[in-house]
Design an enzyme around this catalytic site. Structure first.
Site, PDB file in Angstrom:
ATOM      1  N   GLY A 195      62.153  15.000  17.264  1.00 26.68           N
ATOM      2  CA  GLY A 195      61.684  13.679  16.879  1.00 26.68           C
ATOM      3  C   GLY A 195      61.153  13.746  15.460  1.00 26.68           C
ATOM      4  N   GLY A 242      63.358  16.813  20.481  1.00 27.00           N
ATOM      5  CA  GLY A 242      64.050  15.540  20.655  1.00 27.00           C
ATOM      6  C   GLY A 242      65.573  15.661  20.681  1.00 27.00           C
ATOM      7  CD  GLU A 275      58.534  20.100  21.751  1.00 25.45           C
ATOM      8  OE1 GLU A 275      58.472  21.223  22.284  1.00 25.45           O
ATOM      9  OE2 GLU A 275      59.542  19.380  21.806  1.00 25.45           O
ATOM     10  CG  ASP A 326      58.253  15.142  23.811  1.00 25.51           C
ATOM     11  OD1 ASP A 326      58.883  16.103  23.321  1.00 25.51           O
ATOM     12  OD2 ASP A 326      58.065  14.082  23.172  1.00 25.51           O
TER      13      ASP A 326
HETATM   14  C1  QUE Z   1      57.721  22.106  15.974  1.00 33.06           C
HETATM   15  C2  QUE Z   1      58.305  20.897  16.248  1.00 33.06           C
HETATM   16  C3  QUE Z   1      59.110  20.241  15.290  1.00 33.06           C
HETATM   17  C4  QUE Z   1      59.291  20.880  14.048  1.00 33.06           C
HETATM   18  C5  QUE Z   1      58.710  22.112  13.791  1.00 33.06           C
HETATM   19  C6  QUE Z   1      57.930  22.708  14.755  1.00 33.06           C
HETATM   20  C7  QUE Z   1      59.734  18.969  15.515  1.00 33.06           C
HETATM   21  C8  QUE Z   1      60.467  18.379  14.450  1.00 33.06           C
HETATM   22  C9  QUE Z   1      60.602  19.052  13.230  1.00 33.06           C
HETATM   23  C10 QUE Z   1      61.244  18.498  12.070  1.00 33.06           C
HETATM   24  C11 QUE Z   1      61.969  19.314  11.199  1.00 33.06           C
HETATM   25  C12 QUE Z   1      62.513  18.812  10.030  1.00 33.06           C
HETATM   26  C13 QUE Z   1      62.337  17.481   9.703  1.00 33.06           C
HETATM   27  C14 QUE Z   1      61.620  16.649  10.564  1.00 33.06           C
HETATM   28  C15 QUE Z   1      61.076  17.172  11.726  1.00 33.06           C
HETATM   29  O1  QUE Z   1      60.054  20.280  13.087  1.00 33.06           O
HETATM   30  O2  QUE Z   1      59.602  18.378  16.615  1.00 33.06           O
HETATM   31  O3  QUE Z   1      61.437  15.357  10.245  1.00 33.06           O
HETATM   32  O4  QUE Z   1      62.851  16.961   8.539  1.00 33.06           O
HETATM   33  O5  QUE Z   1      61.028  17.170  14.626  1.00 33.06           O
HETATM   34  O6  QUE Z   1      57.351  23.915  14.522  1.00 33.06           O
HETATM   35  O7  QUE Z   1      58.100  20.293  17.445  1.00 33.06           O
END
Ligand code: QUE
Length: 334
Positions: A62, A109, A132, A140
């Protein structure tokens, strides 16, 4: 467009199109996908659906960065999870063949968009994780459902440690349904679009996987609540246990405690029940400082040294966690 839909030869094609953000799912993408799947469900011309990510990755999760940037109590933190979990359930109920081709990163996600479909194709560069607890959140998108259904406390292991699973483990646990050769990505896509064919390349699961080798140890250690698990790790004293303790020491303590309880409680529950519980829980956890500090530290300031409250697992009384699991806001009505 952050998400692209096309229709070709009775196939609905979805392309997650934020390659610079590893195709992280935002609210607009989730809403559009929800509407499109409902249309395709009723469209007799569409026989099957293909989900892919633009660029080198499938989906990083997500878009938690936008949740953090929206501010401490913004409505997005409600609307996003509500839409995302409703989408996860819709995919689980979708009547037509649903194929996801996993390449690169498949996290959080991204797992929720693909796992409840019919087929998940993994390859040599697939990196699957539920990470997460590193950002003050919890696994989730039905994580409590599918993690609690993995054998021998393995779900708790991957949820607490954020361990990255690769092709061997993914096939071993049935998280991926098929193996494909990365060089055949376009070919696989075309065959599915042209006649719904799914090539099942032969892949021998290698016993080189230290995770699979340690499955009995993992099962014994990840029994019980978070304090039981920490005690088991300390008592075990193996290099493997020491490495896990080191990993857990960096994660959000409240996330570790909540996640353990969530997965224990999910035993025997349906996906629908699990998503309802997760939505209630999300609306307790996403407004805590741990979430903002975690996301900021991992994805925005990138200092990778988040402050957690409480800072240590010892300070968490597991009897006090019940309040996070109470129904306190409206339901998803799945
Ligand atoms: C744990 C996470 C997420 C994460 C890194 C974690 C996660 C997630 C992202 C992510 C990565 C690159 C992006 C962005 C989100 O990284 O859920 O918008 O550009 O979406 O250690 O749960």
């Amino acid at each position: 467009m952050d998400i692209i839909f096309s229709e070709l030869n009775h196939t609905g094609i979805i392309t997650l199109n934020r390659p610079k953000a590893l195709n992280a799912l935002n609210l607009d993408m989730a809403k559009r996908l929800y509407d499109k799947l409902n249309q395709w469900e009723d469209n007799d011309d569409i026989l099957r659906v293909l989900l892919i990510g633009e660029g080198n990755h499938f989906c990083a999760g997500g878009d938690v960065k936008s949740l953090f940037l929206s501010g401490k109590t913004h409505r997005l933190k409600h609307d996003f999870f509500k839409t995302e979990y409703r989408l996860n359930y819709l995919i689980s109920q979708f009547s037509k063949e649903f194929l996801s081709i996993w390449n690169g990163v498949v996290m959080g996600g991204g797992v929720g968009l693909s796992l409840y479909g019919d087929h998940r194709l993994a390859t040599s560069n697939t990196k699957f994780a539920m990470p997460e607890t590193a950002i003050g959140f919890f696994p989730d998108v039905g994580g409590s459902y599918f993690l609690s259904n993995l054998p021998g406390n393995f779900g708790k292991y991957i949820a607490l440690t954020s361990e990255v699973l690769t092709i061997n483990e993914l096939l071993f646990f049935g998280l991926a349904t098929h193996y494909y050769k990365l060089t055949e990505f376009e070919n696989i896509k075309d065959r599915f679009i042209n006649n719904g064919e799914i090539l099942n390349k032969k892949y021998e699961v290698s016993n080189d996987s230290y995770i699979i080798k340690n499955i009995n140890l993992i099962s014994n250690i990840f029994n019980g609540n978070i304090h039981d698990i920490i005690r088991n790790l300390k008592n075990n004293g193996s290099d493997f246990s020491k490495k896990i303790l080191e990993t857990l020491s960096k994660k959000c303590p409240m996330s570790l405690a909540i996640t353990t309880k969530l997965i224990e409680n999910a035993n025997g529950k349906s996906l629908k029940e699990c998503l309802e519980i997760e939505f209630q829980l999300s609306q307790k956890i996403v407004y805590r400082d741990d979430f903002d500090n975690g996301v900021n530290s991992v994805l925005v300031s990138k200092d990778h040294n988040p402050k957690w409250d409480p800072p240590n697992i010892d300070e968490i009384n597991v009897d006090d966690l019940d309040k996070y699991f109470e129904t306190h806001t409206e339901k998803l009505y799945l």
